[in-house]
Design a protein around this motif. Structure first.
Motif: not given
Length: 393
Positions: A66, A91, A94, A109, A119-121, A212-213, A226
């Protein structure tokens, strides 16, 4: 008549010329995220480097990672934002939930970081490939562990395990939590156990429907999922068991007996494939200095911390950008390590403080955590990430 050259003089002159040529080269110990990020940052600025990676194959590269917004921002500085968008998933939200599944609070986010750096996974293997995109392959050696280090003008000399000698004007230890460079030059100091927990497990799993995270937290037990995409998710688990620091993942099942069916079923599915679940001791590195002469520590080798705020890779990417900029700005690299540490330590110590603060909440009784986290959780998120939204270069 010209004086007769003494035996070996030509060899010494050749070695001297080689050392002089290599004085402007950076030796990078470690070809993981930290080392590859530095390699790329140096290449952007026209600084030659040689990366030495002891492993022939990347370990655990099938797992995911993540990347919070500051990591995405750093990848953008490395010219990789478009490539990042081609793999994994953003992402955007959260969620923090109780052991019973009740939502305590959520964070938007995308609104916090912005659409460009949300954010990125993605899979670790994809991130490693991304960091090496369009780079030449003649400045990295796989299966090239370090056997010894010598310091002296004009920099550092490294003896590889195969006996080869490499020279450079600067040696960077980007070789992770169990850094050989740190041990050899800064002492074999014992690593600290993370306040959050001493053991954790990671795995990939079919996505059970999370969008979602999502973290479920109970007494001594944490379960994070995640989504990587609609079909697959990345899981991270930590639990205190009746066997104390048992490394057997099956021992953690009882800690999640009261958790929702989605959690229990996902854990059971992961445990049914023992070869696909990875044990990870949670060890932290907090040392008084990151630089000595012309040796610098970068990433986890300098400041590994528990993954509370997912800052391991993020800080390493930032370290690489800052160090590359400093090296490009000066002809004499003497003292560059001290300046790098002066610039980076306040940001790292901020992450460490906030990691400790949130780790303490994991030790609260359930009733206290469930009562207070809806208030302190969003505040902690903002207090942690607000300073990290500022670019490091």
């Amino acid at each position: 008549m010209a004086p007769k050259a003494r035996p070996g003089a030509s060899v010494e002159r050749a070695r001297s010329r080689m050392d002089t040529q290599q004085a402007g080269r950076v030796l990078i110990a470690g070809g993981g995220i930290a080392g590859l990020a530095l390699r790329r940052a140096l290449h952007q600025r026209g600084i030659p480097s040689l990366t030495l990676e002891r492993r022939r194959v990347q370990a655990e590269a099938g797992l995911a990672i993540n990347l919070p917004g500051n990591a995405v921002q750093a990848l953008s500085r490395l010219g990789l934002l478009d490539g990042l968008r081609e793999t994994g998933s953003p992402v955007r939200r959260r969620e923090y939930r109780t052991a019973r599944g009740r939502l305590l609070f959520a964070v938007d986010e995308e609104a916090f970081w912005g659409g460009e750096t949300v954010s990125h996974c993605l899979r670790r293997a994809d991130l490693l490939r991304l960091l090496q995109r369009d780079l030449p392959d003649d400045d990295i050696r796989q299966g090239a562990g370090i056997a010894g280090i010598q310091l002296g003008p004009p920099g550092a000399r490294v003896e590889r395990e195969d006996g080869a000698i490499e020279s450079g004007g600067l040696l960077v230890g980007a070789d992770g939590v169990h850094s050989t460079v740190r041990r050899d030059l800064f002492g074999d100091r014992a690593l600290g156990a993370a306040m959050l927990a001493s053991q954790s497990w990671r795995f990939m799993t079919p996505n059970p429907g999370v969008e979602a995270w999502t973290l479920w937290a109970g007494a001594g037990a944490l379960f994070l999922l995640i989504p990587l995409d609609r079909d697959e998710a990345y899981g991270w688990v930590s639990a205190t068991t009746e066997h104390g620091d048992s490394t057997d993942p099956a021992a953690i099942c009882t800690a999640f007996a009261a958790f929702p069916g989605l959690v229990r079923d996902t854990l059971d599915a992961a445990l049914s494939r023992p070869g696909a679940i990875y044990h990870s001791p949670l060890e932290e590195v907090r040392i008084a200095a990151w630089a000595r002469d012309r040796v610098v520590l970068l990433g986890d080798a300098a400041h590994a911390t528990a993954p509370v705020w997912a800052q391991g890779a993020a800080l390493a990417l930032e370290d690489a950008l800052v160090l590359a900029r400093l090296l490009a700005e000066r002809n004499d690299w003497t003292g560059v390590g001290a300046e790098y540490e002066r610039l980076r330590r306040p940001r790292v110590e901020h992450v460490q403080r906030m990691t400790d603060r949130l780790s303490r909440t994991a030790r609260w009784p359930d009733w206290a955590r469930n009562l207070l986290l809806p208030v302190v959780g969003p505040r902690s998120y903002r207090a942690t990430y607000d300073p990290l939204r500022t670019s490091v270069i």
